[in-house]
Design an enzyme around this catalytic site. Structure first.
Site, PDB file in Angstrom:
ATOM      1  NE  ARG A 122      52.193  -4.456  22.896  1.00  0.00           N
ATOM      2  CZ  ARG A 122      52.996  -5.434  23.311  1.00  0.00           C
ATOM      3  NH1 ARG A 122      53.940  -5.183  24.214  1.00  0.00           N
ATOM      4  NH2 ARG A 122      52.873  -6.650  22.844  1.00  0.00           N
ATOM      5  CG  HIS A 126      47.481  -5.434  24.226  1.00  0.00           C
ATOM      6  ND1 HIS A 126      48.259  -6.373  23.589  1.00  0.00           N
ATOM      7  CD2 HIS A 126      47.446  -4.358  23.402  1.00  0.00           C
ATOM      8  CE1 HIS A 126      48.682  -5.884  22.431  1.00  0.00           C
ATOM      9  NE2 HIS A 126      48.203  -4.648  22.309  1.00  0.00           N
ATOM     10  CG  HIS A 250      50.296   2.507  16.500  1.00  0.00           C
ATOM     11  ND1 HIS A 250      49.902   1.750  15.424  1.00  0.00           N
ATOM     12  CD2 HIS A 250      50.110   1.720  17.593  1.00  0.00           C
ATOM     13  CE1 HIS A 250      49.509   0.555  15.843  1.00  0.00           C
ATOM     14  NE2 HIS A 250      49.621   0.518  17.155  1.00  0.00           N
ATOM     15  CD1 TRP A 266      53.748   3.496  13.543  1.00  0.00           C
ATOM     16  CD2 TRP A 266      54.415   2.996  15.604  1.00  0.00           C
ATOM     17  NE1 TRP A 266      53.233   2.264  13.858  1.00  0.00           N
ATOM     18  CE2 TRP A 266      53.618   1.930  15.124  1.00  0.00           C
ATOM     19  CE3 TRP A 266      54.951   2.898  16.906  1.00  0.00           C
ATOM     20  CZ2 TRP A 266      53.342   0.793  15.880  1.00  0.00           C
ATOM     21  CZ3 TRP A 266      54.680   1.770  17.651  1.00  0.00           C
ATOM     22  CH2 TRP A 266      53.883   0.732  17.142  1.00  0.00           C
TER      23      TRP A 266
END
Length: 359
Positions: A122, A126, A250, A266
């Protein structure tokens, strides 16, 4: 990076084989497997991949992980005295050792689901996903995500945990730029958690001040639908197939109410890189979660797993769905497409030195 696969947890280091150089690359070091080094066993990841996608069991971060999160909340790397590294300092860095050191930071039974891998992915995402192809601003070059002006964006909540975990390596390798560190951490995490080999190269420089921080709103809003998803990714230069492949990440990690506001993993194996995101998305029946938090979906069977509104757009949009169905049926196809799209993401906006090796 070429030919890096999980081998044995007991190995101390992996071999980085520059893909742009001769196939007759340096032989593995003594004690290394030909396929590289690892932090988790091949057998363990194989077992995780074989876990039935329909197996429903509560997956929760341990109490100690929650305490660790609380202890690190509010931690930022934006000291005014930190000038970062320039575009040439990478030449003095041994990236074999950096890779091995990052791999050694992944596992921690007291953090979340036992691995920092998902939050490293992540962070890399980002740090890179702010690129705007029209203005040529944003992206991983500059590592502006370490400054408060960008670190404080709502979409970046919780990434202070990842930066804090990686900070000792910046001190250990002064020539290593934050941009290279953050993106390499994402590559290491994908590969060490059982995912595909991802092409990577060094040469990012660090912005000296927060002047180049991007405005809030450039990262995807998980509460939105297909139109918003396309707007965000098209701005970076991605097409629909690449979008569907990137969101497959994800499969890793979970959402936290203290970060995104959403809650839950998830799937049942949040520390294994698989195509389970797609199989779960298609095979499960998803219903609105009844709670006081933001709107999200949970699986009807157990309520233990979640999907975001933006995730559901991949199922309801006919173009996205074609790619989802292909990836659900063929994990190798997903791995190949993800590796290309993720490598592209990490390089957006970066002008690499001509002699930067490609791993």
């Amino acid at each position: 990076m070429s030919a890096l696969r999980p081998a044995s947890r007991t190995l101390a280091a992996r071999t980085l084989r520059p893909a742009a150089l001769s196939p007759l690359s340096a032989a593995p070091r003594v004690g290394m497997a030909a396929r590289g080094f690892s932090s988790r066993s091949r057998q363990q990841h194989q077992q995780q991949r074989q876990m039935p996608a329909t197996a429903k069991a509560a997956v929760g971060p341990g109490a100690l992980g929650a305490l660790a999160l609380g202890a690190l909340a509010g931690w930022y790397l934006f000291s005014s005295g930190d000038s970062g590294s320039d575009g040439d300092s990478w030449r003095a860095v041994d990236f074999h050792r950096v890779y091995a050191d990052i791999a050694g930071l992944l596992e921690d039974d007291d953090y979340d689901d036992g691995s920092y891998g998902p939050v490293f992915v992540r962070l890399a995402w980002h740090a890179s996903g702010t690129f705007d192809r029209k203005t040529r601003t944003g992206g991983s070059d500059g590592a502006t995500i370490r400054f408060a002006a960008e670190a404080g964006h709502g979409a970046n909540a919780g990434l202070d945990v990842a930066r804090a975990r990686l900070e000792p390596l910046k001190r250990k390798y002064p020539g290593l730029s934050y941009g290279d560190l953050y993106t390499l951490a994402g590559v290491v995490a994908v590969q060490e958690l059982g995912g595909p080999t991802v092409r990577w190269r060094p040469g990012r420089s660090d912005s000296k001040t927060a002047a180049h921080c991007t405005p809030d709103g450039r990262l995807p809003d998980a509460a939105q639908g297909a139109g918003h998803v396309r707007d965000i990714f098209y701005r970076m230069g991605f097409g629909d197939q690449e979008i569907a492949a990137l969101i497959g990440a994800h499969a890793l990690g979970r959402c936290h109410p203290t970060r995104s506001g959403f809650d839950g993993p998830w799937n049942a194996s949040p520390t294994a890189f698989t195509n389970f995101f797609y199989t779960e998305l298609l095979d499960d029946k998803w219903v609105p979660k009844k709670w006081d938090g933001p709107f999200q979906y949970v699986d009807k069977q157990s309520g233990a797993f979640m999907m975001l509104p933006a995730d559901m757009a991949l199922k309801t949009d006919p173009v996205f769905r074609r790619h989802v169905e292909r990836y659900a049926a063929d994990q190798d196809a997903f791995f190949a497409d993800f590796a290309r799209a993720f490598a592209k993401l990490l390089e957006l906006g970066v002008s690499f030195p001509a002699d930067a090796p490609v791993y």
